[in-house]
Design a protein around this motif. Structure first.
Motif, PDB file in Angstrom:
ATOM      1  N   GLU A   1      23.169 -38.521 -13.764  1.00  0.00           N
ATOM      2  CA  GLU A   1      23.211 -37.352 -12.880  1.00  0.00           C
ATOM      3  C   GLU A   1      21.894 -36.895 -12.628  1.00  0.00           C
ATOM      4  O   GLU A   1      21.488 -36.347 -11.490  1.00  0.00           O
ATOM      5  CB  GLU A   1      24.187 -36.552 -13.242  1.00  0.00           C
ATOM      6  CG  GLU A   1      25.783 -36.920 -13.251  1.00  0.00           C
ATOM      7  CD  GLU A   1      26.532 -36.011 -13.896  1.00  0.00           C
ATOM      8  OE1 GLU A   1      26.149 -34.977 -14.487  1.00  0.00           O
ATOM      9  OE2 GLU A   1      27.819 -35.943 -13.893  1.00  0.00           O
ATOM     10  N   THR A   2      20.805 -36.824 -13.712  1.00  0.00           N
ATOM     11  CA  THR A   2      19.599 -36.089 -13.589  1.00  0.00           C
ATOM     12  C   THR A   2      18.549 -36.778 -12.878  1.00  0.00           C
ATOM     13  O   THR A   2      17.926 -36.479 -12.267  1.00  0.00           O
ATOM     14  CB  THR A   2      19.145 -35.654 -15.062  1.00  0.00           C
ATOM     15  OG1 THR A   2      20.392 -34.775 -15.805  1.00  0.00           O
ATOM     16  CG2 THR A   2      18.023 -34.912 -15.058  1.00  0.00           C
ATOM     17  N   HIS A   3      18.535 -38.213 -13.135  1.00  0.00           N
ATOM     18  CA  HIS A   3      17.618 -39.207 -12.735  1.00  0.00           C
ATOM     19  C   HIS A   3      18.304 -40.002 -11.524  1.00  0.00           C
ATOM     20  O   HIS A   3      19.139 -40.609 -11.633  1.00  0.00           O
ATOM     21  CB  HIS A   3      17.048 -39.860 -13.739  1.00  0.00           C
ATOM     22  CG  HIS A   3      16.386 -39.098 -14.870  1.00  0.00           C
ATOM     23  ND1 HIS A   3      15.403 -38.408 -14.721  1.00  0.00           N
ATOM     24  CD2 HIS A   3      17.130 -39.034 -16.023  1.00  0.00           C
ATOM     25  CE1 HIS A   3      15.144 -37.926 -15.889  1.00  0.00           C
ATOM     26  NE2 HIS A   3      16.083 -38.075 -16.835  1.00  0.00           N
ATOM     27  N   SER A   4      17.451 -40.293 -10.459  1.00  0.00           N
ATOM     28  CA  SER A   4      17.928 -41.058  -9.346  1.00  0.00           C
ATOM     29  C   SER A   4      17.598 -42.359 -10.019  1.00  0.00           C
ATOM     30  O   SER A   4      16.346 -42.924  -9.609  1.00  0.00           O
ATOM     31  CB  SER A   4      17.331 -40.692  -7.984  1.00  0.00           C
ATOM     32  OG  SER A   4      17.691 -39.262  -7.683  1.00  0.00           O
TER      33      SER A   4
ATOM     34  N   ARG B   1      26.070 -40.114 -18.990  1.00  0.00           N
ATOM     35  CA  ARG B   1      26.320 -39.458 -17.690  1.00  0.00           C
ATOM     36  C   ARG B   1      25.288 -38.545 -17.269  1.00  0.00           C
ATOM     37  O   ARG B   1      25.026 -38.382 -16.242  1.00  0.00           O
ATOM     38  CB  ARG B   1      27.855 -38.714 -17.956  1.00  0.00           C
ATOM     39  CG  ARG B   1      28.235 -38.334 -16.746  1.00  0.00           C
ATOM     40  CD  ARG B   1      29.792 -37.592 -16.993  1.00  0.00           C
ATOM     41  NE  ARG B   1      29.893 -36.586 -18.020  1.00  0.00           N
ATOM     42  CZ  ARG B   1      30.293 -36.841 -19.034  1.00  0.00           C
ATOM     43  NH1 ARG B   1      30.809 -38.004 -19.558  1.00  0.00           N
ATOM     44  NH2 ARG B   1      30.384 -35.937 -20.214  1.00  0.00           N
ATOM     45  N   ARG B   2      24.786 -37.508 -18.285  1.00  0.00           N
ATOM     46  CA  ARG B   2      23.650 -36.728 -17.859  1.00  0.00           C
ATOM     47  C   ARG B   2      22.472 -37.482 -17.404  1.00  0.00           C
ATOM     48  O   ARG B   2      21.873 -36.895 -16.403  1.00  0.00           O
ATOM     49  CB  ARG B   2      23.236 -35.868 -19.166  1.00  0.00           C
ATOM     50  CG  ARG B   2      22.523 -34.768 -18.786  1.00  0.00           C
ATOM     51  CD  ARG B   2      22.423 -33.677 -19.985  1.00  0.00           C
ATOM     52  NE  ARG B   2      22.071 -34.264 -21.265  1.00  0.00           N
ATOM     53  CZ  ARG B   2      22.887 -34.530 -22.354  1.00  0.00           C
ATOM     54  NH1 ARG B   2      24.289 -34.241 -22.200  1.00  0.00           N
ATOM     55  NH2 ARG B   2      22.652 -34.914 -23.388  1.00  0.00           N
ATOM     56  N   GLY B   3      22.150 -38.650 -18.074  1.00  0.00           N
ATOM     57  CA  GLY B   3      20.846 -39.100 -17.539  1.00  0.00           C
ATOM     58  C   GLY B   3      21.143 -39.627 -16.022  1.00  0.00           C
ATOM     59  O   GLY B   3      20.089 -39.724 -15.403  1.00  0.00           O
TER      60      GLY B   3
END
Length: 571
Positions: free
Chosen positions: A26-29, A22-24
């Motif tokens: 949200e952080t990377h487009s 989820r963090r990956g």
């Protein structure tokens, strides 16, 4: 990074995986291609876990040979137990769904299934790609094939390429096919069952109506079914053939030569156990049966949807063993009185084995069932112009049944039919009579019973001199009231002649509160001194041809194929 995670427990990694994903995201487009790649990598990891989980399953510890036997059992339940329904080749498809399911469970199951040739031996040509796949996967195992001639060149190629391992062939012939024998000019040493269903109307290209199949004078097949072939019969010898089915033959036997070919085919099947013939006798006449054809191993003979007199003619050509079930079902004739054969039925052992006759003669319909301990004769027919009393009055002149001791009869046109039948059966000991459900407006149940009682009271000659048991079924009590006097006179007369009745059972509509019924009962009971054992007016009596013996549904008759619903025995 991999080195740092090397000693981290798997469950700990999976615990943080959702939040890391989820963090990956949200952080990377991430673009679509990257998400697809991520999905593939995650799926691959999941499959590795599932594969390891499968290895811990008890099924994973089964040897491949045992697993293959389990698959084979699944397929034996899914595939038809004894082949197609005769005459419905185009509508049948093998059920391949269980096999497709098996190969998609896991990698090991797929490997075992693909490596088991026996699972791929039931083959049809509904889909060309599936046909090729099954032929390849079955390797060198014996195969059962259902083929059509829609693509004649492909069918010919498949037949010639795989004939050496064919165990069964179901062939549907279309208009684009040549005459049958040229299509089957290859060797098939393993073949056990051959069925050919055709709608061809063109004659063969030569006068030889008995050309050989498979270029062999002698074939070791066990079952042969020919539907709609015109006008050809195989000239091979079939020393091991046990099942023969012939149907839709209205044009095939129009000339005497073809009757001879039919005789020869039966002579060529010495081990025959089941013979089924449909649509026989249209447009032909058999006046002389000639020599008989011995069928010593026969267990079941069936004619369906055929003409009445020609069927009796062919029946008279056969020399049957004692223990055989003969069913002549749904026969047709224009006139019953003109359908009395001028030749006797020669199967004396078979006819002498019959002990009980049940007859239902309802205007233009006849159902006759005669049975012995291990044998049976079933005749069900319909005429257009007249009734069956004249035919029944001559029954034993062409079909003698000297051992019959019991008759159960339902008639719709007077007592004459019953009297004529009794005159032909001197050893009769038991008689049951039922007025038919189709009595005309001028016929009454009491007329039938009064005529019967007068006949049984005859002194010269005595009718049914050994008769001991009489059963009477009267649906309306007035029939009993009107015939009480004649009944008592008959019982007294037979007692005086030294051939008294031992048992009389009646089944009449009776009301204990009705004074007329009580008076009639009293009148009947005056016959008690002339009846040796007992006279009962309230017995339950089953009508003839109401309970079918299960022997008529011999499963052996459908060992190789399923009969259509209309051709199976059914009361």
């Amino acid at each position: 990074m991999l080195e740092s995670l090397k000693n981290v427990p798997l469950l700990n990694l999976l615990e943080v995986l959702p939040s890391a994903l989820r963090r990956g995201i949200e952080t990377h487009s991430l673009g679509r291609d990257e998400l697809v790649l991520a999905d593939t990598m995650a799926t691959k990891a999941l499959l590795q876990i599932r594969a390891q989980l499968n290895l811990l399953s008890p099924m994973a510890r089964l040897p491949s040979e045992i697993l293959a036997q389990c698959f084979d059992h699944v397929m034996s339940c899914a595939l038809p137990g004894h082949g197609d329904t005769i005459g419905k080749r185009d509508t049948h498809q093998f059920s391949f769904r269980p096999l497709i399911t098996i190969i998609h469970v896991c990698k090991r199951w797929r490997e075992v299934a693909l490596g088991t040739p026996a699972l791929w031996t039931y083959i049809d040509d509904e889909r060309p790609t599936r046909l090729e796949a099954f032929l390849a996967r079955s390797q060198h195992a014996p195969i059962s094939m259902h083929l059509t001639t829609k693509d004649l060149s492909r069918t010919t190629l498949v037949l010639n390429a795989h004939a050496s391992r064919m165990r069964r062939l179901d062939l549907t012939i279309h208009d684009n096919a040549p005459f049958i024998p040229p299509l089957l000019q290859f060797k098939a040493p393993l073949l056990e069952c051959l069925t050919i269903c055709s709608e061809l109307n063109s004659p063969p290209p030569s006068e030889d109506f008995t050309m050989l199949l498979f270029r062999e004078r002698e074939l070791d097949i066990r079952a042969l079914a020919l539907v709609g072939l015109n006008p050809w019969l195989p000239g091979n010898r079939f020393p091991q053939l046990t099942h023969l089915y012939l149907s839709k033959l209205p044009d095939q036997f129009r000339v005497e030569d073809n009757i001879a070919h039919f005789r020869q085919l039966l002579f060529n099947t010495p081990a025959l156990q089941y013979l089924h013939v449909g649509r026989f006798g249209y447009g032909i006449s058999i006046t002389d049966v000639g020599y008989t054809i011995p069928l010593p191993a026969l267990r079941g003979l069936t004619f369906t949807d055929s003409m009445f007199l020609p069927t009796l003619g062919l029946f008279a050509m056969l020399d049957l063993p004692q223990d055989v079930m003969v069913r002549l079902d749904r026969l047709e004739c224009v006139s019953a009185s003109r359908s009395v054969p001028h030749f006797p039925i020669p199967s004396h052992e078979f006819l002498s084995s019959l002990h009980v006759i049940e007859v239902v003669a309802m205007r233009n319909g006849l159902h006759l069932v005669a049975q012995g301990p291990r044998s049976g004769l079933w005749i069900r027919a319909r005429c257009i112009e007249d009734q069956w009393d004249g035919w029944l009055s001559q029954l034993t002149t062409f079909m003698p049944m000297p051992s019959v001791k019991e008759v159960r009869v339902a008639v719709a046109h007077g007592s004459g039919t019953v009297i004529d039948l009794l005159r032909q059966l001197p050893h009769l000991t038991k008689l049951a009579v039922f007025p038919g459900e189709e009595l005309s407006s001028v016929e009454r149940p009491e007329d039938i019973f009064q005529g019967l009682y007068h006949g049984l009271a005859q002194a010269n000659p005595i009718l049914a001199p050994r008769l001991e048991v009489l059963e009477i079924h009267s649906p309306e009590f007035p029939a009993g009231k009107m015939t009480a006097t004649a009944f008592v006179a008959m019982a007294r007369a037979r007692h005086a002649l030294g051939c008294p009745l031992h048992t009389v059972d009646c089944n009449v509509a009776y009301d204990d509160e009705n004074e007329d019924h009580k008076l009639t009962e009293a009148a009947f009971l005056t016959a008690e001194p002339y009846v040796v054992k007992h006279l009962d007016l309230k017995s339950r009596i089953d009508p003839p041809c109401s309970v079918m013996d299960e022997r008529w549904r011999d499963p052996g008759a459908e060992r190789w194929w399923t009969l259509p619903d209309g051709e199976q025995a059914n009361f």
